[in-house]
Structure formats: C-alpha cells, structure tokens
Design a protein around this motif. Structure first.
Motif, PDB file in Angstrom:
ATOM      1  N   LEU A   1       5.098   6.923   4.558  1.00 53.93           N
ATOM      2  CA  LEU A   1       5.978   5.815   4.164  1.00 53.93           C
ATOM      3  C   LEU A   1       5.283   4.481   4.372  1.00 53.93           C
ATOM      4  N   THR A   2       4.457   4.417   5.413  1.00 56.98           N
ATOM      5  CA  THR A   2       3.816   3.145   5.739  1.00 56.98           C
ATOM      6  C   THR A   2       2.650   2.866   4.794  1.00 56.98           C
TER       7      THR A   2
ATOM      8  N   VAL B   1      10.928   0.728   1.867  1.00 57.54           N
ATOM      9  CA  VAL B   1      10.137   0.847   3.107  1.00 57.54           C
ATOM     10  C   VAL B   1      10.125  -0.414   3.968  1.00 57.54           C
ATOM     11  N   GLU B   2      10.539  -1.524   3.411  1.00 54.53           N
ATOM     12  CA  GLU B   2      10.516  -2.777   4.147  1.00 54.53           C
ATOM     13  C   GLU B   2      11.243  -2.631   5.491  1.00 54.53           C
ATOM     14  N   GLY B   3      10.598  -3.057   6.549  1.00 55.65           N
ATOM     15  CA  GLY B   3      11.260  -3.084   7.856  1.00 55.65           C
ATOM     16  C   GLY B   3      11.342  -1.746   8.579  1.00 55.65           C
TER      17      GLY B   3
ATOM     18  N   SER C   1       0.835  -1.212   0.000  1.00 51.27           N
ATOM     19  CA  SER C   1       0.000   0.000   0.000  1.00 51.27           C
ATOM     20  C   SER C   1       0.864   1.254   0.000  1.00 51.27           C
ATOM     21  N   SER C   2       2.160   1.122   0.280  1.00 49.01           N
ATOM     22  CA  SER C   2       3.020   2.303   0.286  1.00 49.01           C
ATOM     23  C   SER C   2       3.252   2.774  -1.146  1.00 49.01           C
ATOM     24  N   THR C   3       3.391   4.103  -1.288  1.00 45.05           N
ATOM     25  CA  THR C   3       3.677   4.635  -2.630  1.00 45.05           C
ATOM     26  C   THR C   3       5.158   4.483  -2.957  1.00 45.05           C
TER      27      THR C   3
END
Ligand code: IPM
Ligand code: MG
Length: 368
Positions: free
Chosen positions: A257-258, A125-127, A117-119
């Motif tokens: 970010l999430t 963004v992982e982690g 779902s993050s752009t």
C-alpha cells in the motif's frame, strides 16, 4: 555499559545496505555518547557456502550474546534448489525460534513525499499508518506434525499443522494492545474463526486479554475480509494482530500500500528485557528491512538503504530505549527525501537520483 549489536549482512544487497546502517549507528553512537559495539557474522546463503549451514553455531551464539541483531537480507536464486534444511531462509526461522522472537512488528506508514509511488489511488492510501503485529514463532510455520510422507501405494502426503496455545495467543495479544495504547487505540484481530478451530481459540483468548486494556477498541475480522479491507479502506486500521501465516501475507499487502517496500523496517521482539544501569528499557530484538536480498541489483550501488536505517531507528526505540536517537534518524530521512534525493526504486521525475552510499551518507550528515 556497552550495548552489543550483532550485524548480519547476509546475501544480495545485504552487505551494501548493512554498511550504510553501520554508518548511522556510528553517527548516533558519537552524537549521544552511547557505547555501542558492533560485531558482524555470516548468515544465509553466504554462510551456507562457507560452512554448509545458513545459521552457523558462532553466528547463533553471537545473536544470543547480543542485545540486538540487525539482519539485512538472506536468500538468492542459486540456493533455491537446496534442501529445505539448509536454505538461507532457514537461518531466519532458526533465529526467530532459538531466540523466541515471538512478536513481529511491521509498520506500514505512507510517506507523504512518496504517495504517488503507490499503485493505489492517492485518496485510498493517504494517511495510512498501520502496525501489523504478527505472531512469529508458532502457528502453521512450526506446528507438528509436519513434513512429506509417502504411503505404501506411492501416494505422497504433505502436512503442516496450525497450532496455537493459550499462552502463545495471550502474549502476542498483550503486545498488540500495548502498541495500540501508544498509537491510535484500535486493535483489529484477524483470524479464520469461522473455519479453523485453532483460530476460534485465538479469537476467544484475544477477547479475554482485552479485559485488561479497556481503553483500546477491539474488533475481529476474518482474514479474507481483512485482505479485501486493506485495499478498500486501509485507514480503518491501526494495529492488526494476527497469526504467523496470516501476518506473513497481510504484512506484504500492507507494505505494498505504501508503494515503497524499500522503505519499510521491522522488529522481532522476544520476552527477554534489555537491562542498562539496573533499569529495563525494552526487549531484546532482531531488526530487519521488510524487503528481500534483491540479487538482481546487488553490488551496483543501487539498493535503497532506508528500510534498514529505519530498522536501526526501531532498534533504538524498542530495545535500547533511546527514542530521541530514533526520532533523529527518522527526521534525517525526512530531510533527505524533502531535499529531493531518491534511490532508483523510489525515483520520480524531477528528483535527484542517488546510489546506496550517497543516500546513506546524506542521512548520516543530516543527523550530525
Ligand atoms: C518474511 C519472509 C519469511 C517468512 C521467509 C523468508 C521465511 O517471508 O519474513 O515475511 O515467511 O516469515
Ligand atoms: Mg513474508
């Protein structure tokens, strides 16, 4: 001894999501045999409509008399043309200032189930697991002089003043270092010390306070660089501590970010301790979802109640000292997400779409 929680549903989707949060409070109250007592009051636009004041005296008094406050959301387009002094947002600023809720904790953690779902790209963004510690009752939001004046020649002048004193910086720095001690032991202090004198003081005081927390790594960053680093390589951050205005901006960026602002809780803590059985547990605080009142989807059973439910979990942790109850709530949310249930804002193909009430009910059942 009872724990008193004031619930302020506010505007827009506030009422609906507050209902689901109350469901969760009832469940943990039962399961653990707590004696939580809930009292509701009006705040924001609805309070303005009824009493001409977004923060009526009895609402403020209830907040003062409670151990914790759960606030859903305030604001809406119909109140945007009102005078500053009576806008719904004033209620928030008033509660923060009157209760001296100086430490705003805004976690931005990516949920593995929702990473797409993050752009931003998955590998960026992982982690990520960031805690923004925002100073909440000082800085340019409250500094004097402020206001708009008109000169004799008709030229108007608008002023806000960025002020920080040593004690204000010290206390927020301590919160950040203590938070880092129970997390990944890194604090990044964000300022604009190359231009703004008051944040040069900020940098100096944070550096001095760090002497008491040598197990934590401290770094400093200018705010413009931080805004860039947050999208370039967000995993470098653990705790970010910063001023009121910079924290307002950076916490929205971190939230994005999430990819699911409907999932992010927040806590605003004061210095008043919560006492139970002669022991102190945590700080009196106000808990809120990071998202707004979303008037466009109000009263349609569409809003995502997860952020406010996670705010309840933060309340269990930071005010009442019930980490097991907090973990139960967080685990229940994970279960429901792993089961494929999604509200519309986080829906992706192949998942099961549910409404506000169903999501709340699923989480509540999963706790039992
Ligand atoms: C927030 C909001 C508030 C703020 C507004 C609504 C007053 O943006 O909580 O981040 O600026 O602090
Ligand atoms: Mg904001």
């Amino acid at each position: 001894m009872t724990e008193k929680i004031a619930v302020f549903p506010g505007d827009g989707i506030g009422e609906e999501i507050a209902e689901e949060a109350i469901k969760i409070l009832d469940v943990v109250n039962h399961k653990y045999g707590f004696s939580i007592e809930i009292e509701k009051a009006l705040v924001g636009g609805v309070a303005y409509e009824k009493c001409g004041n977004p923060l009526p005296d009895d609402t403020l008094q209830l907040a003062i008399d409670s151990d914790a406050i759960l606030l859903a959301a305030v604001g809406g387009p119909q109140w945007e043309s009102l005078d500053y002094s009576v806008r719904p947002e004033r209620a928030l600023l008033g509660l923060r200032a009157k209760l001296d809720l100086f430490a705003n904790l805004r976690p931005a953690k990516i949920d593995p189930a929702l990473i797409d779902s993050s752009t931003l790209k998955r590998e960026v963004v992982e982690g990520i697991d960031i805690m923004v510690v925002r100073e909440l009752v000082g800085g340019i939001y409250f500094g004097e002089p402020k206001g708009v004046t008109k000169n004799k020649d008709g030229v108007e002048k608008g002023i806000n003043t960025l002020v920080y004193t040593t004690p204000e910086i010290e206390r927020i720095a301590r919160v950040a270092f203590e938070m880092a001690q129970i997390r990944n032991k890194r604090v990044c202090s964000v300022d604009k010390a190359n231009v703004l004198e008051s944040t040069e003081l900020w940098r100096r005081v944070v550096t001095e306070v760090h002497n008491d927390y040598k197990d934590v790594d401290l770094s400093h960053m200018y705010v413009d660089n931080c805004a860039m680093q947050l999208v370039r390589y967000p995993r470098q951050f653990d705790v970010i501590v910063t001023t009121n205005l910079f924290g307002d901006i950076l916490s929205d960026e971190a939230a994005m970010l999430t990819g699911s602002i409907g999932m992010l809780p927040s806590a605003s803590l004061g210095s008043e301790k919560h006492i139970r059985d002669n022991l102190d547990y945590g700080y009196k605080g106000m808990y809120e979802p990071v998202h707004g009142s979303a008037p466009d989807i109000a009263d349609q059973n569409k809003a995502n109640p997860i952020a406010i439910i996670l705010s309840v979990a933060m309340m269990m942790k930071y005010t009442f000292g019930y980490p097991d109850a907090a973990k139960d709530i967080e685990d229940a949310i994970q279960n429901v997400l792993n089961g494929g249930y999604r509200t519309q804002d986080i829906y992706t193909k192949g998942m099961k779409q549910v409404g506000t009430k169903e999501m709340g009910q699923l989480i509540a059942s999963s706790i039992k």
